[in-house]
Motif scaffolding. Structure first.
Motif, PDB file in Angstrom:
ATOM      1  N   LEU A 184       7.170   6.873  10.368  1.00  0.00           N
ATOM      2  CA  LEU A 184       8.578   7.255  10.305  1.00  0.00           C
ATOM      3  C   LEU A 184       9.381   6.196   9.560  1.00  0.00           C
ATOM      4  CD1 LEU A 184      11.123   8.930  11.261  1.00  0.00           C
ATOM      5  CD2 LEU A 184      11.222   7.264  13.123  1.00  0.00           C
ATOM      6  N   MET A 185       9.200   4.939   9.937  1.00  0.00           N
ATOM      7  CA  MET A 185       9.981   3.860   9.328  1.00  0.00           C
ATOM      8  C   MET A 185       9.771   3.811   7.814  1.00  0.00           C
ATOM      9  SD  MET A 185      11.631   2.896  11.928  1.00  0.00           S
ATOM     10  CE  MET A 185      12.546   1.524  11.266  1.00  0.00           C
ATOM     11  N   ALA A 186       8.550   4.072   7.367  1.00  0.00           N
ATOM     12  CA  ALA A 186       8.262   4.078   5.932  1.00  0.00           C
ATOM     13  C   ALA A 186       8.969   5.223   5.211  1.00  0.00           C
ATOM     14  CB  ALA A 186       6.756   4.158   5.706  1.00  0.00           C
ATOM     15  N   ALA A 187       9.199   6.336   5.911  1.00  0.00           N
ATOM     16  CA  ALA A 187       9.792   7.525   5.284  1.00  0.00           C
ATOM     17  C   ALA A 187      11.313   7.592   5.417  1.00  0.00           C
ATOM     18  CB  ALA A 187       9.185   8.780   5.889  1.00  0.00           C
ATOM     19  N   LEU A 188      11.906   6.799   6.278  1.00  0.00           N
ATOM     20  CA  LEU A 188      13.343   6.914   6.547  1.00  0.00           C
ATOM     21  C   LEU A 188      14.207   6.819   5.292  1.00  0.00           C
ATOM     22  CD1 LEU A 188      13.924   4.901   9.840  1.00  0.00           C
ATOM     23  CD2 LEU A 188      14.266   7.347   9.482  1.00  0.00           C
ATOM     24  N   ARG A 189      13.983   5.812   4.496  1.00  0.00           N
ATOM     25  CA  ARG A 189      14.853   5.594   3.321  1.00  0.00           C
ATOM     26  C   ARG A 189      14.707   6.698   2.279  1.00  0.00           C
ATOM     27  NH1 ARG A 189      17.612   0.906   3.887  1.00  0.00           N
ATOM     28  NH2 ARG A 189      16.618  -0.718   5.101  1.00  0.00           N
ATOM     29  N   SER A 190      13.549   7.336   2.224  1.00  0.00           N
ATOM     30  CA  SER A 190      13.361   8.428   1.272  1.00  0.00           C
ATOM     31  C   SER A 190      14.132   9.681   1.693  1.00  0.00           C
ATOM     32  CB  SER A 190      11.878   8.788   1.157  1.00  0.00           C
ATOM     33  OG  SER A 190      11.162   7.708   0.634  1.00  0.00           O
ATOM     34  N   TYR A 191      14.093   9.992   2.991  1.00  0.00           N
ATOM     35  CA  TYR A 191      14.667  11.249   3.470  1.00  0.00           C
ATOM     36  C   TYR A 191      16.080  11.121   4.027  1.00  0.00           C
ATOM     37  CZ  TYR A 191      10.064  13.225   2.848  1.00  0.00           C
ATOM     38  OH  TYR A 191       8.884  13.666   2.308  1.00  0.00           O
ATOM     39  N   ARG A 192      16.457   9.956   4.509  1.00  0.00           N
ATOM     40  CA  ARG A 192      17.802   9.650   4.993  1.00  0.00           C
ATOM     41  C   ARG A 192      18.336  10.682   6.000  1.00  0.00           C
ATOM     42  NH1 ARG A 192      19.297   5.289   2.890  1.00  0.00           N
ATOM     43  NH2 ARG A 192      21.450   5.461   3.516  1.00  0.00           N
ATOM     44  N   PRO A 193      17.669  10.816   7.140  1.00  0.00           N
ATOM     45  CA  PRO A 193      18.150  11.763   8.154  1.00  0.00           C
ATOM     46  C   PRO A 193      19.398  11.246   8.856  1.00  0.00           C
ATOM     47  CG  PRO A 193      16.416  10.433   9.072  1.00  0.00           C
ATOM     48  CD  PRO A 193      16.510  10.061   7.610  1.00  0.00           C
ATOM     49  N   GLU A 194      20.124  12.160   9.491  1.00  0.00           N
ATOM     50  CA  GLU A 194      21.252  11.758  10.341  1.00  0.00           C
ATOM     51  C   GLU A 194      20.807  11.600  11.789  1.00  0.00           C
ATOM     52  OE1 GLU A 194      22.953  13.584   6.794  1.00  0.00           O
ATOM     53  OE2 GLU A 194      21.867  14.694   8.314  1.00  0.00           O
ATOM     54  N   VAL A 195      19.760  12.342  12.166  1.00  0.00           N
ATOM     55  CA  VAL A 195      19.272  12.331  13.550  1.00  0.00           C
ATOM     56  C   VAL A 195      17.749  12.233  13.537  1.00  0.00           C
ATOM     57  CG1 VAL A 195      19.173  13.615  15.738  1.00  0.00           C
ATOM     58  CG2 VAL A 195      21.219  13.773  14.296  1.00  0.00           C
ATOM     59  N   VAL A 196      17.222  11.421  14.450  1.00  0.00           N
ATOM     60  CA  VAL A 196      15.776  11.323  14.638  1.00  0.00           C
ATOM     61  C   VAL A 196      15.463  11.744  16.070  1.00  0.00           C
ATOM     62  CG1 VAL A 196      13.761   9.805  14.648  1.00  0.00           C
ATOM     63  CG2 VAL A 196      15.560   9.467  12.939  1.00  0.00           C
ATOM     64  N   LEU A 197      14.623  12.765  16.208  1.00  0.00           N
ATOM     65  CA  LEU A 197      14.166  13.230  17.519  1.00  0.00           C
ATOM     66  C   LEU A 197      12.904  12.445  17.852  1.00  0.00           C
ATOM     67  CD1 LEU A 197      14.424  17.083  16.876  1.00  0.00           C
ATOM     68  CD2 LEU A 197      16.137  15.589  17.896  1.00  0.00           C
ATOM     69  N   VAL A 198      12.923  11.715  18.975  1.00  0.00           N
ATOM     70  CA  VAL A 198      11.807  10.834  19.309  1.00  0.00           C
ATOM     71  C   VAL A 198      11.261  11.166  20.693  1.00  0.00           C
ATOM     72  CG1 VAL A 198      11.045   8.450  19.544  1.00  0.00           C
ATOM     73  CG2 VAL A 198      12.867   8.996  17.946  1.00  0.00           C
ATOM     74  N   ASP A 199       9.955  11.385  20.749  1.00  0.00           N
ATOM     75  CA  ASP A 199       9.246  11.653  21.992  1.00  0.00           C
ATOM     76  C   ASP A 199       9.210  10.384  22.848  1.00  0.00           C
ATOM     77  OD1 ASP A 199       7.386  12.256  23.998  1.00  0.00           O
ATOM     78  OD2 ASP A 199       5.943  13.134  22.604  1.00  0.00           O
ATOM     79  N   TYR A 200       9.475  10.540  24.119  1.00  0.00           N
ATOM     80  CA  TYR A 200       9.443   9.435  25.073  1.00  0.00           C
ATOM     81  C   TYR A 200       8.086   8.733  25.071  1.00  0.00           C
ATOM     82  CZ  TYR A 200       9.221   7.151  29.646  1.00  0.00           C
ATOM     83  OH  TYR A 200       9.059   6.249  30.655  1.00  0.00           O
ATOM     84  N   ASP A 201       7.023   9.466  24.832  1.00  0.00           N
ATOM     85  CA  ASP A 201       5.672   8.906  24.872  1.00  0.00           C
ATOM     86  C   ASP A 201       5.234   8.241  23.567  1.00  0.00           C
ATOM     87  OD1 ASP A 201       5.236   9.724  27.508  1.00  0.00           O
ATOM     88  OD2 ASP A 201       4.543  11.704  26.872  1.00  0.00           O
ATOM     89  N   THR A 202       6.104   8.127  22.594  1.00  0.00           N
ATOM     90  CA  THR A 202       5.737   7.526  21.317  1.00  0.00           C
ATOM     91  C   THR A 202       5.411   6.049  21.503  1.00  0.00           C
ATOM     92  OG1 THR A 202       7.141   9.064  20.099  1.00  0.00           O
ATOM     93  CG2 THR A 202       6.511   7.039  18.960  1.00  0.00           C
ATOM     94  N   PRO A 203       4.186   5.627  21.138  1.00  0.00           N
ATOM     95  CA  PRO A 203       3.817   4.219  21.297  1.00  0.00           C
ATOM     96  C   PRO A 203       4.751   3.304  20.503  1.00  0.00           C
ATOM     97  CG  PRO A 203       1.887   5.552  20.797  1.00  0.00           C
ATOM     98  CD  PRO A 203       3.092   6.434  20.610  1.00  0.00           C
ATOM     99  N   GLY A 204       5.230   2.247  21.159  1.00  0.00           N
ATOM    100  CA  GLY A 204       6.080   1.262  20.498  1.00  0.00           C
ATOM    101  C   GLY A 204       7.550   1.608  20.449  1.00  0.00           C
TER     102      GLY A 204
END
Length: 167
Positions: free
Chosen positions: A59-79
């Motif tokens: 996700l972090m690698a793709a953020l600057r390319s796609y520039r979302p306003e909202v990120v939906l994140v699963d509670y169980d996501t490692p880290g």
């Protein structure tokens, strides 16, 4: 006669509606399918799912390319932590909306504690999820406006200290 306007009826309304750009982080195929399917089948909400990621580094690698306003994140996501929420906001100004299992009130509270603007549990094919995404996007806009407002030297120095700790 027209008062200098050559636009068609309804043009103002169509121009006022902007897409909300969303990214999703979860390992749960069924959560992705439910969210993607609901948004795809309901274009009237103007919410576009830009990408689905199973790990935060992707996700972090793709953020600057796609520039979302909202990120939906699963509670169980490692880290996933408050540092990750801060990094997502620092990268593109996006707010996070936590996705939690039904009936897990401690997960709901934990997502808010680490900086998510809200949380949501299944089912994902409801107008409630859409409303929460829209509110998260509004919060992102408010935070962006506040960041541009002039601030005192003392506050600016404190913000810089916090940024230095994050980076």
């Amino acid at each position: 006669t027209s008062l200098g306007s050559s636009s068609q009826p309804g043009d103002e309304e169509r121009q006022a509606i902007q897409e909300i750009r969303v990214m999703l982080v979860t390992e749960k195929q069924e959560w992705h399918d439910a969210i993607y399917g609901y948004l795809r089948n309901n274009p009237r909400y103007h919410i576009v799912l830009l990408g689905w990621y199973t790990r935060l580094p992707l996700l972090m690698a793709a953020l600057r390319s796609y520039r979302p306003e909202v990120v939906l994140v699963d509670y169980d996501t490692p880290g996933f932590s408050s540092r990750a929420v801060e990094s997502i906001y620092a990268a593109v100004g996006a707010t996070c909306l936590g996705l939690v299992p039904r009936g897990n009130s401690s997960a709901d509270a934990a997502m808010r504690d680490i900086g998510c603007v809200d949380s949501h549990c299944p089912p994902f094919d409801t107008d409630e999820l859409v409303l929460k995404v829209q509110m998260a996007q509004v919060k992102a806009e408010q935070m962006a406006r506040a960041a541009k407002a002039p601030m005192s030297r003392e506050v600016r120095d404190q913000v810089q200290v916090i940024k230095d700790r994050i980076i």
